[in-house]
Design a protein around this motif. Structure first.
Motif, PDB file in Angstrom:
ATOM      1  N   ALA A 144      42.937 -10.647  -4.937  1.00 28.70           N
ATOM      2  CA  ALA A 144      42.731  -9.246  -5.494  1.00 28.70           C
ATOM      3  C   ALA A 144      44.283  -8.457  -5.547  1.00 28.70           C
ATOM      4  N   TYR A 145      45.007  -8.587  -4.601  1.00 26.57           N
ATOM      5  CA  TYR A 145      46.215  -7.925  -4.635  1.00 26.57           C
ATOM      6  C   TYR A 145      47.016  -8.412  -5.968  1.00 26.57           C
ATOM      7  N   GLN A 146      47.016  -9.737  -6.328  1.00 25.49           N
ATOM      8  CA  GLN A 146      47.918 -10.233  -7.490  1.00 25.49           C
ATOM      9  C   GLN A 146      47.177  -9.646  -8.708  1.00 25.49           C
ATOM     10  N   ALA A 147      45.894  -9.525  -8.841  1.00 29.72           N
ATOM     11  CA  ALA A 147      45.106  -8.961 -10.048  1.00 29.72           C
ATOM     12  C   ALA A 147      45.433  -7.555 -10.102  1.00 29.72           C
ATOM     13  N   GLN A 148      45.573  -6.973  -9.309  1.00 26.07           N
ATOM     14  CA  GLN A 148      46.013  -5.397  -9.081  1.00 26.07           C
ATOM     15  C   GLN A 148      47.077  -5.139  -9.339  1.00 26.07           C
ATOM     16  N   THR A 149      48.139  -6.201  -9.252  1.00 27.80           N
ATOM     17  CA  THR A 149      49.609  -5.777  -9.679  1.00 27.80           C
ATOM     18  C   THR A 149      49.554  -6.215 -11.119  1.00 27.80           C
ATOM     19  N   HIS A 150      48.747  -6.638 -11.640  1.00 28.74           N
ATOM     20  CA  HIS A 150      48.730  -7.286 -13.187  1.00 28.74           C
ATOM     21  C   HIS A 150      47.686  -6.604 -13.977  1.00 28.74           C
ATOM     22  N   VAL A 151      47.423  -5.529 -13.899  1.00 28.93           N
ATOM     23  CA  VAL A 151      46.428  -4.556 -14.514  1.00 28.93           C
ATOM     24  C   VAL A 151      47.105  -4.223 -15.668  1.00 28.93           C
ATOM     25  N   PRO A 152      46.551  -4.416 -16.914  1.00 28.90           N
ATOM     26  CA  PRO A 152      47.147  -3.889 -18.128  1.00 28.90           C
ATOM     27  C   PRO A 152      47.333  -2.415 -18.388  1.00 28.90           C
ATOM     28  N   PRO A 153      48.177  -2.040 -18.996  1.00 32.64           N
ATOM     29  CA  PRO A 153      48.661  -0.504 -18.876  1.00 32.64           C
ATOM     30  C   PRO A 153      47.191   0.162 -19.422  1.00 32.64           C
ATOM     31  N   GLY A 154      46.827   1.291 -19.138  1.00 27.51           N
ATOM     32  CA  GLY A 154      45.861   2.092 -19.328  1.00 27.51           C
ATOM     33  C   GLY A 154      44.563   1.946 -18.597  1.00 27.51           C
ATOM     34  N   LEU A 155      44.590   0.713 -17.706  1.00 29.40           N
ATOM     35  CA  LEU A 155      43.497   0.207 -16.883  1.00 29.40           C
ATOM     36  C   LEU A 155      43.564   0.797 -15.503  1.00 29.40           C
ATOM     37  N   GLY A 156      44.760   1.223 -15.173  1.00 25.02           N
ATOM     38  CA  GLY A 156      44.878   1.846 -13.727  1.00 25.02           C
ATOM     39  C   GLY A 156      44.299   3.085 -13.560  1.00 25.02           C
ATOM     40  N   ARG A 157      44.713   3.848 -12.542  1.00 27.30           N
ATOM     41  CA  ARG A 157      44.101   5.344 -12.166  1.00 27.30           C
ATOM     42  C   ARG A 157      44.599   6.019 -13.379  1.00 27.30           C
ATOM     43  N   PRO A 158      43.814   7.105 -14.046  1.00 25.39           N
ATOM     44  CA  PRO A 158      44.187   7.968 -15.012  1.00 25.39           C
ATOM     45  C   PRO A 158      45.520   8.750 -14.610  1.00 25.39           C
ATOM     46  N   GLY A 159      46.624   8.588 -15.626  1.00 22.22           N
ATOM     47  CA  GLY A 159      47.607   9.644 -15.289  1.00 22.22           C
ATOM     48  C   GLY A 159      47.128  11.125 -15.547  1.00 22.22           C
ATOM     49  N   PRO A 160      48.368  12.063 -15.278  1.00 24.67           N
ATOM     50  CA  PRO A 160      47.949  13.373 -15.615  1.00 24.67           C
ATOM     51  C   PRO A 160      47.552  13.716 -16.944  1.00 24.67           C
ATOM     52  N   VAL A 169      40.519   1.229 -10.577  1.00 22.72           N
ATOM     53  CA  VAL A 169      39.987  -0.312 -10.666  1.00 22.72           C
ATOM     54  C   VAL A 169      40.145  -0.832  -9.359  1.00 22.72           C
ATOM     55  N   TYR A 170      38.885  -1.359  -9.143  1.00 19.16           N
ATOM     56  CA  TYR A 170      38.949  -2.084  -7.559  1.00 19.16           C
ATOM     57  C   TYR A 170      38.234  -3.524  -7.685  1.00 19.16           C
ATOM     58  N   TRP A 171      37.920  -4.151  -6.544  1.00 18.94           N
ATOM     59  CA  TRP A 171      37.478  -5.554  -6.613  1.00 18.94           C
ATOM     60  C   TRP A 171      36.541  -5.229  -5.558  1.00 18.94           C
ATOM     61  N   VAL A 172      35.304  -6.370  -5.801  1.00 16.21           N
ATOM     62  CA  VAL A 172      34.193  -6.394  -4.802  1.00 16.21           C
ATOM     63  C   VAL A 172      35.132  -7.280  -3.781  1.00 16.21           C
ATOM     64  N   THR A 173      35.146  -6.438  -2.532  1.00 13.96           N
ATOM     65  CA  THR A 173      35.822  -6.920  -1.080  1.00 13.96           C
ATOM     66  C   THR A 173      34.814  -7.799  -0.279  1.00 13.96           C
ATOM     67  N   SER A 174      33.680  -7.398  -0.064  1.00 17.83           N
ATOM     68  CA  SER A 174      32.847  -7.946   0.737  1.00 17.83           C
ATOM     69  C   SER A 174      31.254  -7.671   0.573  1.00 17.83           C
ATOM     70  N   ARG A 175      30.275  -8.394   0.940  1.00 11.94           N
ATOM     71  CA  ARG A 175      28.772  -8.336   0.786  1.00 11.94           C
ATOM     72  C   ARG A 175      28.037  -8.858   1.756  1.00 11.94           C
ATOM     73  N   SER A 176      27.023  -7.991   1.887  1.00 13.41           N
ATOM     74  CA  SER A 176      25.881  -8.195   3.044  1.00 13.41           C
ATOM     75  C   SER A 176      24.916  -8.062   2.504  1.00 13.41           C
ATOM     76  N   SER A 177      23.850  -9.042   2.991  1.00 14.26           N
ATOM     77  CA  SER A 177      22.406  -9.203   2.400  1.00 14.26           C
ATOM     78  C   SER A 177      21.692  -8.017   3.117  1.00 14.26           C
ATOM     79  N   ALA A 178      21.926  -7.774   4.059  1.00 16.13           N
ATOM     80  CA  ALA A 178      20.999  -6.433   5.168  1.00 16.13           C
ATOM     81  C   ALA A 178      21.819  -5.989   5.923  1.00 16.13           C
ATOM     82  N   VAL A 179      21.896  -4.718   6.130  1.00 15.91           N
ATOM     83  CA  VAL A 179      22.621  -3.995   7.279  1.00 15.91           C
ATOM     84  C   VAL A 179      22.073  -2.409   7.646  1.00 15.91           C
ATOM     85  N   ILE A 180      22.520  -1.794   8.399  1.00 13.17           N
ATOM     86  CA  ILE A 180      21.834  -0.529   8.491  1.00 13.17           C
ATOM     87  C   ILE A 180      23.097   0.413   8.108  1.00 13.17           C
TER      88      ILE A 180
END
Length: 181
Positions: free
Chosen positions: A24-40, A104-115
Motif C-alpha cells: 500500500a505504501y509503495q502504491a501510494q508513492t507511485h500514484v499517477p499525477p492527478g490521482l492524489g489529493r486535490p490541489g488548491p 486515494v486510499y487502500w482497503v487496510t482491513s476487513r471484519s465479517s461482524a463487529v459492534i
C-alpha cells in the motif's frame, strides 16, 4: 505443540499484514499525477457536473483506472468500478460523523461482524483509513440503529445489507478507495 502452532500463525499473520502495508505504501508513492489529493485549484464542481451528466450508473471522471471503490462525500454515493470504467454497482450510503479527506486510499482491513462505535452490530466492515483516531470504513447494520450520544464520533459509512454484501465481495485487502467531493 499448540504454542508452536499459534506462534507460527501469529508470525504468518504479522508477515502478511506487513506485506500488505508495504505494498500500500509503495502504491501510494507511485500514484499517477492527478490521482492524489486535490490541489488548491481543484474543482469539486467539475466532478459534480460529471456525475450529473452521467448519472449514478457512470463512474465519476478523474478517479483513475482499474478496479476501485469511489466514494462521493457530497453525494453520499458509492460506485464499485471495474477495469474499463464499468460500474458493477452504485448505491447511496449514510456517512458517520467523521469524513475522510478526499484522496486515494487502500482497503487496510476487513471484519465479517463487529459492534460499531455507535453500539450497533454491523457486518462486512471494509476499513480504509482513520481520521483523528476514528476508523473510517464501509459497513452494513444488522440491527436497527440506536441513537448515539452527540459526543460519539463515528467513521462508519453505512450501506444496506445487500450493498454491504456487494462491497464485501468487491473490496478485498489492498483495493483502491478513491474519495471525492
Amino acid at each position: 505443540m499448540a504454542g508452536t502452532s499459534s506462534g507460527i500463525v501469529a508470525a504468518l499473520t504479522a508477515a502478511a499484514l506487513g506485506a500488505v502495508g508495504f505494498l500500500a505504501y509503495q502504491a501510494q508513492t507511485h500514484v499517477p499525477p492527478g490521482l492524489g489529493r486535490p490541489g488548491p485549484g481543484a474543482s469539486a464542481s467539475a466532478s459534480a457536473a460529471a456525475r450529473e451528466r452521467h448519472g449514478p450508473g457512470a463512474a465519476p471522471g478523474g478517479t483513475g483506472t482499474g478496479d476501485r471503490v469511489v466514494y462521493s462525500l457530497d453525494d453520499d454515493r458509492v460506485w464499485l468500478v471495474r477495469r474499463g470504467d464499468l460500474v458493477q454497482r452504485s448505491f447511496r450510503v449514510t456517512p458517520g460523523t467523521v469524513d475522510p479527506p478526499p484522496g486515494v486510499y487502500w482497503v487496510t482491513s476487513r471484519s465479517s461482524a463487529v459492534i460499531g462505535t455507535d453500539g450497533v452490530p454491523v457486518e462486512h466492515v471494509v476499513r480504509f483509513t482513520s481520521v483523528g483516531g476514528v476508523v473510517i470504513g464501509f459497513s452494513a447494520a444488522t440491527a436497527s440503529r440506536r441513537a448515539a450520544g452527540s459526543a460519539v464520533r463515528t467513521g462508519g459509512i453505512r450501506e444496506t445489507r445487500a450493498d454491504g454484501d456487494a462491497m464485501w465481495a468487491f473490496a478485498t485487502a489492498g483495493m483502491r478507495v478513491v474519495v471525492i467531493r
